[in-house]
Design a protein around this motif. Structure first.
Motif, short mmCIF file in Angstrom:
data_model
loop_
_atom_site.label_atom_id
_atom_site.label_comp_id
_atom_site.label_asym_id
_atom_site.label_seq_id
_atom_site.Cartn_x
_atom_site.Cartn_y
_atom_site.Cartn_z
N UNK A 1 0.83 -1.21 0.00
CA UNK A 1 0.00 0.00 0.00
C UNK A 1 0.87 1.26 0.00
N UNK A 2 1.96 1.22 0.73
CA UNK A 2 2.86 2.37 0.74
C UNK A 2 3.44 2.64 -0.65
N UNK A 3 3.75 1.57 -1.35
CA UNK A 3 4.25 1.72 -2.71
C UNK A 3 3.20 2.33 -3.63
N UNK B 1 0.62 7.10 -6.47
CA UNK B 1 -0.48 8.05 -6.59
C UNK B 1 -0.02 9.49 -6.35
N UNK B 2 0.87 9.67 -5.39
CA UNK B 2 1.39 11.01 -5.12
C UNK B 2 2.15 11.56 -6.32
N UNK B 3 2.93 10.70 -6.96
CA UNK B 3 3.66 11.13 -8.16
C UNK B 3 2.69 11.52 -9.28
N UNK B 4 1.62 10.73 -9.42
CA UNK B 4 0.62 11.03 -10.45
C UNK B 4 -0.10 12.35 -10.15
N UNK B 5 -0.39 12.59 -8.86
CA UNK B 5 -1.06 13.83 -8.48
C UNK B 5 -0.19 15.04 -8.79
#
Length: 240
Positions: A100-102, A107-111
Motif C-alpha cells: 500500500x505504501x508503494x 499516486x502522489x507522483x501522479x497527483x
C-alpha cells in the motif's frame, strides 16, 4: 602294529570265554576287528573331518523388554541470543502495508503530474481546494449554474492564500473573475452561497460602493475586490 594285533586277539579270547559261560555270544572276525554287543574297550578318536558349509541364518529373536529410562543429562552451554520473532498473523499484514505504501507513492507522483497539467489548463490548488476555469465568460447566475453542473460552487476565497491563487488565474487569462458572494438578499450584507457571512475580504479602496445596483463581486488582476452588477460577464472559475 604287531603288538596291537596280539592285544586284540587276547581281548577277543577273553570275550569269548565270558560269553561261553553265559551261553550267549556273537563274534565275527572282520579284518582284525571285533563287533560284540556291549563289550570291548572304546577305540581311539578318529581324525577330524573337513569343516562343514555355513548354515542358513536363523530368524531374529523376539525383542527384549524396554530398558529403564536413564537419568537426565547435565544442561549444555547456553546458545547465542536469537533475533526477535514476529507474530505469524502480522507477517502478511506487514506485506500488505508495504504494498500500500508503494501504491501511495505512485499516486502522489501522479497527483503532482496532474497538478502541473491542470495549471496549464487553468487550475490552481490551495491545500485541499481546487480552483478551475470553467468558462471564458458568463454572468453571475450563469456561473453558478455552470459550477453546479460540475458539482462545485463559484470560487469564493476564504483567506489570502486562496485569493492569491485566484489572482494568478486572473493574470493568466487577463480577465476579471466573478466571485461566489453577493448581497442580493440583504443590502450591504455580503454572504457566501451557503448563506454564511464573509470571513475574509480584500476590497479595493472605497469599495463596496454600488448600493442596490451592484450586488455581486469581481476580482481584479491585482487580487482586489470590487462590487459590480451581477449581469456583467466575467471569467467563470469554480471551486472544488
Amino acid at each position: 602294529m604287531h603288538l596291537l594285533g596280539i592285544f586284540q586277539f587276547l581281548m577277543l579270547g577273553l570275550s569269548l570265554t565270558v560269553a561261553s559261560e553265559k551261553g550267549t555270544f556273537e563274534c565275527e572276525f572282520r579284518k582284525n576287528t571285533c563287533n560284540i554287543v556291549s563289550c570291548g574297550l572304546p577305540g581311539r578318536d578318529g581324525n577330524q573331518g573337513p569343516k562343514g558349509e555355513k548354515g542358513d541364518q536363523g530368524r531374529p529373536g523376539k525383542a527384549g523388554p524396554t530398558g529403564i529410562k536413564g537419568d537426565l543429562g547435565s544442561m549444555g552451554p547456553k546458545g547465542p541470543k536469537g533475533e526477535k520473532g514476529e507474530i505469524r498473523e502480522l507477517i502478511p499484514l506487514k506485506s500488505q502495508i508495504t504494498a500500500l505504501q508503494g501504491e501511495m507513492r505512485t499516486l502522489q507522483d501522479l497527483m503532482q503530474k496532474y497538478r502541473k497539467v491542470m495549471i496549464l489548463l487553468g487550475a490552481k490548488t490551495v491545500d485541499d481546494k481546487w480552483f478551475a476555469v470553467a468558462a471564458s465568460e458568463g454572468t453571475f447566475e450563469e456561473g453558478k449554474k455552470i459550477c453546479s453542473q460540475r458539482g462545485a460552487l463559484l470560487a469564493s476565497p476564504q483567506n489570502a492564500k486562496e485569493n492569491r491563487a485566484l489572482q494568478e488565474l486572473a493574470e493568466q487569462f487577463n480577465r476579471k473573475i466573478h466571485l461566489g458572494m453577493s448581497d442580493e438578499k440583504t443590502e450591504g450584507r455580503f454572504q457566501y452561497q451557503n448563506g454564511q457571512i464573509l470571513s475574509y475580504t480584500n476590497w479595493a479602496n472605497g469599495e463596496p460602493n454600488g448600493g442596490r445596483n451592484e450586488n455581486c463581486i469581481e476580482l481584479y488582476t491585482n487580487g482586489q475586490w470590487n462590487d459590480e452588477s451581477c449581469t456583467e460577464k466575467r471569467l467563470i472559475v469554480c471551486g472544488f
